[in-house]
Design an enzyme around this catalytic site. Structure first.
Site, short mmCIF file in Angstrom:
data_model
loop_
_atom_site.label_atom_id
_atom_site.label_comp_id
_atom_site.label_asym_id
_atom_site.label_seq_id
_atom_site.Cartn_x
_atom_site.Cartn_y
_atom_site.Cartn_z
N LYS A 194 37.31 42.94 44.65
CA LYS A 194 38.50 42.90 45.49
C LYS A 194 39.62 42.11 44.81
CE LYS A 194 35.36 43.12 49.40
NZ LYS A 194 34.52 42.32 50.31
N THR A 230 30.94 41.46 45.32
CA THR A 230 31.92 42.50 45.65
C THR A 230 33.29 41.86 45.83
OG1 THR A 230 31.10 42.28 47.92
CG2 THR A 230 30.40 44.22 46.68
N HIS A 241 19.09 43.96 46.93
CA HIS A 241 20.34 43.21 46.77
C HIS A 241 20.14 41.80 46.22
CE1 HIS A 241 22.97 45.99 49.14
NE2 HIS A 241 21.81 46.28 49.72
N LYS A 296 33.14 32.87 49.22
CA LYS A 296 31.83 33.54 49.29
C LYS A 296 30.92 32.62 50.07
CE LYS A 296 32.03 33.39 44.69
NZ LYS A 296 31.88 34.80 44.38
N ARG A 297 29.75 33.12 50.48
CA ARG A 297 28.80 32.24 51.15
C ARG A 297 28.47 31.05 50.27
NH1 ARG A 297 26.29 33.96 56.03
NH2 ARG A 297 24.99 32.14 55.78
N LYS A 351 25.49 30.22 43.48
CA LYS A 351 26.88 30.61 43.28
C LYS A 351 27.72 29.48 42.67
CE LYS A 351 26.75 33.83 47.25
NZ LYS A 351 27.13 35.16 46.73
C1 26Q Z 1 16.62 38.44 55.92
C2 26Q Z 1 15.58 38.09 56.76
C3 26Q Z 1 15.75 37.14 57.75
C4 26Q Z 1 17.00 36.56 57.92
C5 26Q Z 1 18.05 36.91 57.10
C6 26Q Z 1 17.86 37.83 56.09
C7 26Q Z 1 18.98 38.19 55.20
C8 26Q Z 1 20.23 38.51 55.72
C9 26Q Z 1 21.27 38.82 54.87
C10 26Q Z 1 18.81 38.21 53.82
C11 26Q Z 1 19.86 38.54 52.99
C12 26Q Z 1 21.11 38.85 53.52
C13 26Q Z 1 22.27 39.20 52.70
C14 26Q Z 1 22.25 39.30 51.38
C15 26Q Z 1 23.45 39.63 50.63
O1 26Q Z 1 24.55 39.64 51.15
N1 26Q Z 1 23.31 39.91 49.33
C16 26Q Z 1 24.46 40.25 48.51
O2 26Q Z 1 24.63 41.65 48.58
C17 26Q Z 1 25.83 42.05 47.97
C18 26Q Z 1 25.98 43.53 48.17
O3 26Q Z 1 25.08 44.22 47.36
C19 26Q Z 1 25.83 41.66 46.51
O4 26Q Z 1 27.11 41.96 45.99
C20 26Q Z 1 25.54 40.18 46.33
O5 26Q Z 1 25.39 39.89 44.95
C21 26Q Z 1 24.28 39.82 47.07
O6 26Q Z 1 24.07 38.41 47.01
#
Ligand code: 26Q
Length: 820
Positions: free
Chosen positions: A667, A663, A362, A553-554, A559
Site C-alpha cells: 500500500k 500487505t 500465512h 502494523k500489529r 516485526k
Molecule cells: C488463530 C487461532 C486462535 C486465535 C487467533 C488466531 C489467529 C487470528 C489471526 C491467528 C492469526 C491471525 C492473523 C494472521 C495474519 O494476519 N497474518 C498475516 O497475513 C498477511 C496476509 O497474508 C501477511 O501479509 C502477513 O505477513 C501475515 O503476518
C-alpha cells in the site's frame, strides 16, 4: 416482479434528493428538520445501497441460470473498512450525492465520518480477505465470502498514561445499514454428544448425536464490483439459540436458565479473538471455527446449489479456499456429510473432498501453527475426530509405503502430534486434504517448501505453489488517495483502476520535472489532510513540513517496532550528548500505529515504551521541529486510508524469514512512499520491481539469520561493540523515559540483551546506516520524488486483481462470468 424489473434509482441529483428524503422520512421516521446526523447517515447509506440492489439481484439471478464454477472464500476474518465510500465509488454516485446533500445543507464528508468501520479482523489476514473479495467482484468471478458476524470486532485501543487499554468495539450500536439478515435461512449446527454405529443393509453406518445445537443466521453484505454490474455476496453468520433448545428449557419451567442458555449460544459470534499469532487453544474459538465452517458448507450445498444437484460434481461448482487453518474443520465436516448423511463410501468421499479445498498458509512462526488438543476436539466434535484419525491412518500408510522404515518421518508428518499433548495439527490436515497449498510471497512459499512443511513438499511436490499477496487499488489508491488518483488519471487515463500494470505508463513521467512537482504537491496536500485529522482525532500536533516516517502494523516482536524505537532513541541521545547537532537532523515525524494482543505482555510493554519516549522527546525543546513521535491510538483501516497516502517513508523491518508477506508494504509503495526494509516477505519482490536505487535495503538475510542462530547468537556482543546501541539501551534502562523508575521497562531491556529472539541488536547498526542513506536521499527532494513516482509506476504487480488471476489460473480454475 422479475429480478430484472427491479428499478434502478435515478442517477440524477433530483432523483437522489427525492430518494434520500424518502429514506429519511419513511426509513428513519424523521423529518429533515428533526433528523440527527446519524439519521442522515443511515438514510444516505440506504439510498446508496439502493443503487446496488438491482445489480445484486441480477447477479444472483444470473448465477442461478449460468451455474458456473464459484469460489467460496472461507475466512474467520473480513476486515472490511468503511462501506459508504466504496459503494459511492462502485456506483459512481459521489458527485450526485455531494451536490444533492449540499442542496439540503448537509456535508457529505461529515456524514462519511460517522460510519463505524466493521473491524471484523485482526490485521493482514482479515484485510487480505476483504481485498480479495473486492477483486473477485471486479473481475466478474462468481464468489461467496463466508465468515462470522462478530458483534464486537477488534477492540478499540485507548491509551491511559501511555499504556494500552482495550475498549469493546460496538460497531453495530448506531445501526448497520449495510447488512441484510435472513433468519428464515438459518441453519442448525450441532456440538458435543457422541457417535452411534449401526449396520444397515450390511453396511456400517455412523451417526453423530450432538448434545447441543446453535442456530446460525446469515447476514448478507453486498460486494460490488467496480462499475461492472456485478454485486457478489459476503455471508457472515451470527449465532443464536435454537427454538428446540429454548423450548426444552422453557418446558422445564426454568426461565432464567433458558435465558442463560440463549446467552451461551449467542456467545459464539460475540467477539473476535484479538490474537494474530500464538493462538491459545480456547474452546470458544474452536466453536467459532466449526460454527461458521459448518454453516457455510451446509448453506452452499443446501441453498446455493440447485435442489437436484448431484454432489459427485461438487468440485466442478465450487472451490473452498481456506484462509489459514481457521476454517480447516470444514474438511472433516464435508467428509461427515458425504459419509454419514449421504451414505457415500470412504474412498469416494475422500476423493471428492480432496478436490474441493485449497489452503493458504500465512505464517512462518512455529508457535502460530494451530493445533487443537484431541481432548477438546473429541469433546466438541466427536465424529470429526474419528474422521481425522481415519484420514491420518490412511495418510500415514501412504507415507510408510513411500518411505519404509522411516518412523521419524511418519511422526513428523502425522496429523496428530503426541507432544506436549496429543493434538490435531490443522496445517497438516489442510495440506493432506487440500488440492493446493500456497504461501503468500515468493520467499514465504520457498520457506514453506524448504522448512515449515518440507516433508510434505517432498511427498506432494506438485501441491505447493506461491501466490504473492496484493491489495485492492480501488480502496487503497483510488479512494484513499484521490489527489494522486487524479494526477495519474490525468496522465494515463483511468484504466489503471482495474488494470494496475498500466501504472508502468507513468515511468517516463518520473523524468518530467513538472510531473514530479505535482507529485510533491499531492504528497504535501495529503500530509496537510493528515495533520488536520490527527489534530481533531487525537489532539496530536505534527509539522506538515517534516518527513513522515511510518510504521503501522500489529505489534509483534518479529516485526521489530523496538528497532524503529531504538533508532529514535539513538538520535535523541546523540543530540543530548552533543554528538549530533539538532540542526543536522532531517526534520522527521515518526508515526506508529499498532495494537497489541491483550495478553501479549512484551507487546504491551513496547506500546508503553513508544509512548513514554514520545512524551519525552516531543517535550524536549532541543528537538522541536526536528524529531517527533506520533502514536495515534486505534490504528484501523480508516486511519490507514489517511496515513498511507501521506507517508514519505515506509518501515518494513521484520527479521528476515519471519513476515510471510506483509500487505501494508504494498500500500505504501503504491502511494509513493519509499521503503526502508529487510529482505523479507513481499519486500523482496517490491525491491526487485522498483529497483535497488529506490528502496533502502538493510539487515541480515534469511540464510544469515539461520546461520547466526545456529551458531549461537549473543546479543550482548552487539551491545558491547556498538556505543550508539549501548547508549540507547542504557538510556531506556536508566529510567529516563519512566520518571527515573528503572523497573518499568526492564523486561524489554533484558529481553533484548539476553534473549532477542528476533535479532534486533544484530540488525541495529545496519538499520541506522540505512537511515543515513534515507536522510541523504531525502535531502534532494526532486530526486526523492523521482524515486517515489517510480515506486508507484512499478508496483502495479501488487494489485489483488493480479493475486486473483494467479489463484484462478493455478488453483481455482474458475472463469469470469460477466453479468450482462
Ligand atoms: C488463530 C487461532 C486462535 C486465535 C487467533 C488466531 C489467529 C487470528 C489471526 C491467528 C492469526 C491471525 C492473523 C494472521 C495474519 O494476519 N497474518 C498475516 O497475513 C498477511 C496476509 O497474508 C501477511 O501479509 C502477513 O505477513 C501475515 O503476518
Amino acid at each position: 416482479m422479475a429480478d430484472d424489473q427491479i428499478a434502478t434509482p435515478e442517477h440524477t441529483v433530483d432523483g437522489f434528493v427525492q430518494d434520500f428524503l424518502r429514506e429519511l422520512t419513511f426509513g428513519q421516521g424523521v423529518t429533515l428538520e428533526r433528523s440527527s446526523s446519524n439519521d442522515q447517515y443511515l438514510a444516505l447509506a440506504r439510498t446508496v445501497r439502493g443503487h446496488l440492489m438491482s445489480r445484486w439481484l441480477r447477479t444472483l439471478q444470473h448465477q442461478r441460470e449460468v451455474q458456473a464454477k464459484s469460489v467460496a472464500y472461507l475466512s474467520a476474518e473480513f476486515l472490511l473498512g468503511r462501506q459508504l465510500n466504496n459503494a459511492l465509488l462502485a456506483t459512481d454516485l459521489e458527485e450526485v450525492v455531494e451536490e444533492g446533500l449540499g442542496r439540503l445543507g448537509i456535508e457529505l464528508t461529515s456524514l462519511r465520518s460517522l460510519e463505524k468501520e466493521p473491524g471484523l479482523g485482526n490485521g493482514g489476514l482479515g484485510r487480505l480477505a476483504a481485498c480479495f473479495i473486492d477483486s473477485l467482484a471486479t473481475m466478474n468471478i462468481p464468489t461467496i465470502g463466508y465468515g462470522i458476524r462478530y458483534e464486537y470486532g477488534i477492540f478499540r485501543q485507548t491509551f491511559v498514561d501511555g499504556w494500552q487499554v482495550e475498549k469493546p468495539d460496538s460497531w453495530l450500536e448506531l445501526g448497520s445499514p449495510w447488512e441484510f439478515p435472513h433468519p428464515e435461512h438459518a441453519v442448525t449446527i450441532g456440538f458435543g454428544g457422541h457417535t452411534e454405529t449401526a449396520t444397515v443393509d450390511g453396511r456400517l453406518t455412523t451417526t453423530w448425536v450432538p448434545a447441543w445445537q446453535v442456530r446460525a443466521v446469515p447476514y448478507n453484505y453486498m460486494v460490488p464490483g467496480y462499475r461492472n454490474g456485478r454485486v457478489n455476496t459476503l455471508r457472515l453468520w451470527s449465532a443464536s439459540a435454537t427454538e428446540s433448545f429454548d423450548l426444552q428449557i422453557f418446558n422445564s419451567g426454568d426461565y432464567t436458565a433458558s435465558v442463560r442458555a440463549q446467552t451461551a449460544a449467542e456467545n459464539i459470534s460475540k467477539v473476535l479473538y484479538p490474537e494474530d499469532s500464538t493462538p491459545q487453544g480456547k474452546e470458544l474459538r474452536l466453536q467459532q471455527q466449526y460454527f461458521f465452517a459448518a454453516a457455510s458448507l451446509k448453506d452452499f450445498i443446501d441453498t446455493v446449489l440447485p435442489a437436484d444437484f448431484d454432489l459427485h460434481g461438487l468440485d466442478e461448482r465450487i472451490i473452498f479456499q481456506l484462509n489459514d487453518t481457521h476454517p480447516v474443520i470444514a474438511i472433516p465436516e464435508l467428509m461427515r456429510i458425504l459419509l454419514d448423511e449421504k451414505g457415500w463410501d470412504w474412498d469416494e468421499a475422500w476423493a471428492l473432498t480432496q478436490k474441493c479445498f485449497a489452503y493458504t498458509c500465512h505464517t512462518l512462526l512455529p508457535e502460530a501453527l494451530e493445533v487443537w488438543s484431541v481432548e477438546l476436539l473429541g469433546r466438541l466434535l466427536p465424529r470429526h475426530l474419528e474422521i481425522i484419525y481415519r484420514i491420518n491412518e490412511e495418510f500415514l500408510d501412504e507415507v510408510r509405503l513411500a518411505f519404509p522404515d522411516d518412523e521419524l518421518r511418519v511422526r513428523r508428518m502425522s496429523i496428530i502430534a503426541e507432544h506436549p499433548e496429543r493434538a490435531v495439527r490443522m496445517a497438516h490436515l489442510a495440506t493432506v486434504a487440500g488440492q493446493k497449498v500456497n504461501g503468500v510471497a515468493e520467499l514465504h512459499s520457498q520457506l514453506l517448501r524448504d522448512k515449515v512443511l518440507s516433508d510434505f513438499s517432498e511427498f506432494y511436490p506438485d501441491k505447493f505453489t506461491n501466490v504473492t499477496n496484493g491489495v485492492t487499488p480501488r480502496r487503497f489508491v483510488r479512494l484513499a488517495n484521490p489527489r494522486l488518483s487524479g494526477l495519474i488519471t490525468e496522465a494515463i487515463g483511468d484504466g489503471w483502476v482495474t488494470d494496475l500494470d498500466r501504472l508502468r505508463e507513468l515511468e517516463p513521467l518520473a523524468e518530467d520535472p513538472e510531473f514530479r512537482r505535482r507529485f510533491r504537491e499531492v504528497k504535501a496536500a495529503n500530509k496537510t489532510r493528515l495533520v488536520d485529522l490527527l489534530k481533531v482525532r487525537d489532539g496530536i500536533e505534527i509539522a506538515p513540513e517534516a518527513m513522515l516516517d511510518v510504521m503501522v502494523k500489529r505489534l509483534h516482536e518479529y516485526k521489530r517496532q523496538t528497532l524503529k524505537l531504538l533508532h529514535v532513541v539513538a538520535l535523541y541521545d546523540g543530540v543530548r550528548r552533543g554528538e549530533i547537532r539538532a540542526e543536522d537532523l532531517t526534520p522527521r515525524t515518526v508515526a506508529f500505529g499498532a495494537k497489541a494482543a491483550p495478553g501479549y505482555k512484551m507487546a504491551k510493554q513496547t506500546i508503553g515504551l513508544i509512548n513514554a519516549v514520545g512524551r519525552t522527546i516531543n517535550a524536549d525543546p532541543a528537538l522541536q521541529g526536528r524529531l517527533r513521535i506520533a502514536f495515534p491510538a486505534n490504528y484501523n483501516v480508516t486511519l490507514a486510508e489517511r496515513l498511507i497516502p501521506a507517508a514519505d517513508l515506509s518501515e518494513q523491518i521484520s527479521l528476515a524469514g519471519k513476515e510471510a508477506s506483509g500487505t501494508g508494504n504494498m500500500k505504501f509503495a503504491l502511494n509513493g512512499a519509499l521503503t526502508i526494509g529487510t529482505d523479507d516477505g513481499a519486500n523482496v519482490e517490491i525491491r526487485q520491481l522498483v529497483g535497488d536505487d529506490h528502496f533502502f535495503l538493510f539487515g541480515l538475510t534469511e540464510p544469515e539469520v539461520s546461520d547466526l542462530v545456529e551458531h549461537g547468537y549473543r546479543p550482548t556482543a552487539f551491545y558491547e561493540s556498538n556505543a550508539q546501541l549501548r547508549h540507547a539501551l542504557d538510556l531506556i534502562a536508566s529510567g529516563a523515559f519512566s520518571g527515573g523508575d528503572r523497573r518499568t521497562f526492564e523486561p524489554i531491556v533484558s529481553n533484548l540483551l539476553y534473549e532477542d529472539r528476533f535479532l534486533v541488536l544484530a540488525d541495529f547498526a545496519a538499520y541506522l546506516e540505512a537511515q543515513t542513506r534515507v536522510e541523504a536521499a531525502y535531502a534532494d527532494a526532486d530526486a526523492w520524488s523521482r524515486s517515489a513516482v517510480l515506486n508507484v509506476a512499478r508496483s502495479g504487480f501488487f494489485s489483488s486483481d493480479r493475486s486473483m488471476r494467479d489463484y484462478l489460473d493455478h488453483i481455482w480454475h474458475a472463469q469470469p462470468v460477466p453479468v450482462a
